[in-house]
Design a protein around this motif. Sequence first.
Motif, PDB file in Angstrom:
ATOM      1  N   PHE A   1      35.267 -55.097 -31.775  1.00  0.00           N
ATOM      2  CA  PHE A   1      35.411 -55.970 -30.612  1.00  0.00           C
ATOM      3  C   PHE A   1      34.626 -55.428 -29.418  1.00  0.00           C
ATOM      4  O   PHE A   1      33.931 -56.185 -28.727  1.00  0.00           O
ATOM      5  N   CYS A   2      34.746 -54.124 -29.171  1.00  0.00           N
ATOM      6  CA  CYS A   2      34.022 -53.514 -28.051  1.00  0.00           C
ATOM      7  C   CYS A   2      32.515 -53.679 -28.210  1.00  0.00           C
ATOM      8  O   CYS A   2      31.805 -53.904 -27.228  1.00  0.00           O
ATOM      9  N   THR A   3      32.018 -53.578 -29.439  1.00  0.00           N
ATOM     10  CA  THR A   3      30.590 -53.752 -29.693  1.00  0.00           C
ATOM     11  C   THR A   3      30.156 -55.181 -29.416  1.00  0.00           C
ATOM     12  O   THR A   3      29.174 -55.419 -28.709  1.00  0.00           O
ATOM     13  N   VAL A   4      30.890 -56.137 -29.965  1.00  0.00           N
ATOM     14  CA  VAL A   4      30.519 -57.546 -29.796  1.00  0.00           C
ATOM     15  C   VAL A   4      30.617 -57.959 -28.328  1.00  0.00           C
ATOM     16  O   VAL A   4      29.695 -58.565 -27.790  1.00  0.00           O
TER      17      VAL A   4
ATOM     18  N   GLY B   1      34.083 -45.471 -27.852  1.00  0.00           N
ATOM     19  CA  GLY B   1      34.012 -44.046 -28.155  1.00  0.00           C
ATOM     20  C   GLY B   1      35.383 -43.441 -28.411  1.00  0.00           C
ATOM     21  O   GLY B   1      35.569 -42.642 -29.332  1.00  0.00           O
ATOM     22  N   VAL B   2      36.365 -43.838 -27.617  1.00  0.00           N
ATOM     23  CA  VAL B   2      37.732 -43.343 -27.796  1.00  0.00           C
ATOM     24  C   VAL B   2      38.295 -43.836 -29.129  1.00  0.00           C
ATOM     25  O   VAL B   2      38.913 -43.062 -29.883  1.00  0.00           O
ATOM     26  N   LEU B   3      38.098 -45.104 -29.439  1.00  0.00           N
ATOM     27  CA  LEU B   3      38.608 -45.667 -30.702  1.00  0.00           C
ATOM     28  C   LEU B   3      37.955 -44.996 -31.912  1.00  0.00           C
ATOM     29  O   LEU B   3      38.641 -44.632 -32.875  1.00  0.00           O
TER      30      LEU B   3
ATOM     31  N   LEU C   1      30.490 -39.370 -38.179  1.00  0.00           N
ATOM     32  CA  LEU C   1      29.066 -39.674 -37.957  1.00  0.00           C
ATOM     33  C   LEU C   1      28.901 -40.734 -36.873  1.00  0.00           C
ATOM     34  O   LEU C   1      28.009 -40.639 -36.022  1.00  0.00           O
ATOM     35  N   TRP C   2      29.756 -41.739 -36.912  1.00  0.00           N
ATOM     36  CA  TRP C   2      29.729 -42.812 -35.922  1.00  0.00           C
ATOM     37  C   TRP C   2      30.028 -42.244 -34.530  1.00  0.00           C
ATOM     38  O   TRP C   2      29.321 -42.551 -33.568  1.00  0.00           O
ATOM     39  N   ALA C   3      31.046 -41.406 -34.435  1.00  0.00           N
ATOM     40  CA  ALA C   3      31.379 -40.780 -33.149  1.00  0.00           C
ATOM     41  C   ALA C   3      30.211 -39.928 -32.656  1.00  0.00           C
ATOM     42  O   ALA C   3      29.880 -39.947 -31.461  1.00  0.00           O
ATOM     43  N   GLY C   4      29.575 -39.201 -33.564  1.00  0.00           N
ATOM     44  CA  GLY C   4      28.420 -38.390 -33.188  1.00  0.00           C
ATOM     45  C   GLY C   4      27.281 -39.239 -32.650  1.00  0.00           C
ATOM     46  O   GLY C   4      26.614 -38.860 -31.671  1.00  0.00           O
ATOM     47  N   LEU C   5      27.050 -40.385 -33.274  1.00  0.00           N
ATOM     48  CA  LEU C   5      26.015 -41.306 -32.792  1.00  0.00           C
ATOM     49  C   LEU C   5      26.311 -41.747 -31.359  1.00  0.00           C
ATOM     50  O   LEU C   5      25.430 -41.709 -30.496  1.00  0.00           O
TER      51      LEU C   5
ATOM     52  N   GLY D   1      32.470 -49.483 -19.612  1.00  0.00           N
ATOM     53  CA  GLY D   1      33.882 -49.330 -19.962  1.00  0.00           C
ATOM     54  C   GLY D   1      34.154 -49.658 -21.425  1.00  0.00           C
ATOM     55  O   GLY D   1      34.907 -48.947 -22.101  1.00  0.00           O
ATOM     56  N   LEU D   2      33.536 -50.713 -21.926  1.00  0.00           N
ATOM     57  CA  LEU D   2      33.705 -51.077 -23.332  1.00  0.00           C
ATOM     58  C   LEU D   2      33.078 -50.040 -24.256  1.00  0.00           C
ATOM     59  O   LEU D   2      33.625 -49.725 -25.314  1.00  0.00           O
TER      60      LEU D   2
END
Length: 137
Positions: free
Chosen positions: A75-78, A115-117, A6-10, A109-110
């Motif tokens: 981390f990428c979000t923050v 998205g990859v993670l 679901l998170w990846a879909g978002l 890039g973050l």
Amino acid sequence: MLLPALWAGLLICIATIATPAAFAMAPGEAGRIVGRIFAQEAVVSMALALVVTAIERKLAPDRQVGVWLALGALFCTVAGYYALQPLMVAARAGQGTLSFGQLHAISLGLFALKGVLVGALAWRAAAPAAGIRPSSS
């Protein structure tokens, strides 16, 4: 576990549908619209990262790959939203050492790395559901 999918879909919907639609329909207001979308996404991503981390720790305490993937996404979000957003506002006002374009590229890039993670989390979560089971011999 369905949460990583679901998170990846978002993230995919934001990157491929919401953001391009905002720039196509309201070019003058697109920055504000997309900024609001990313503000909401950051809150949701932080919450999902914490929940997925807790679930991964509970499900597989001996294998921490999922925990590290979720914490990397956190981390990428923050860094991508909460650290760079104020710098981007300052860059638009002509302040700071990096330009708005440079900061935007780092932020992009973050977001892509997140998205990859999250995609890796979803892939790992889907493996047991895909019928991969030990042989019964």
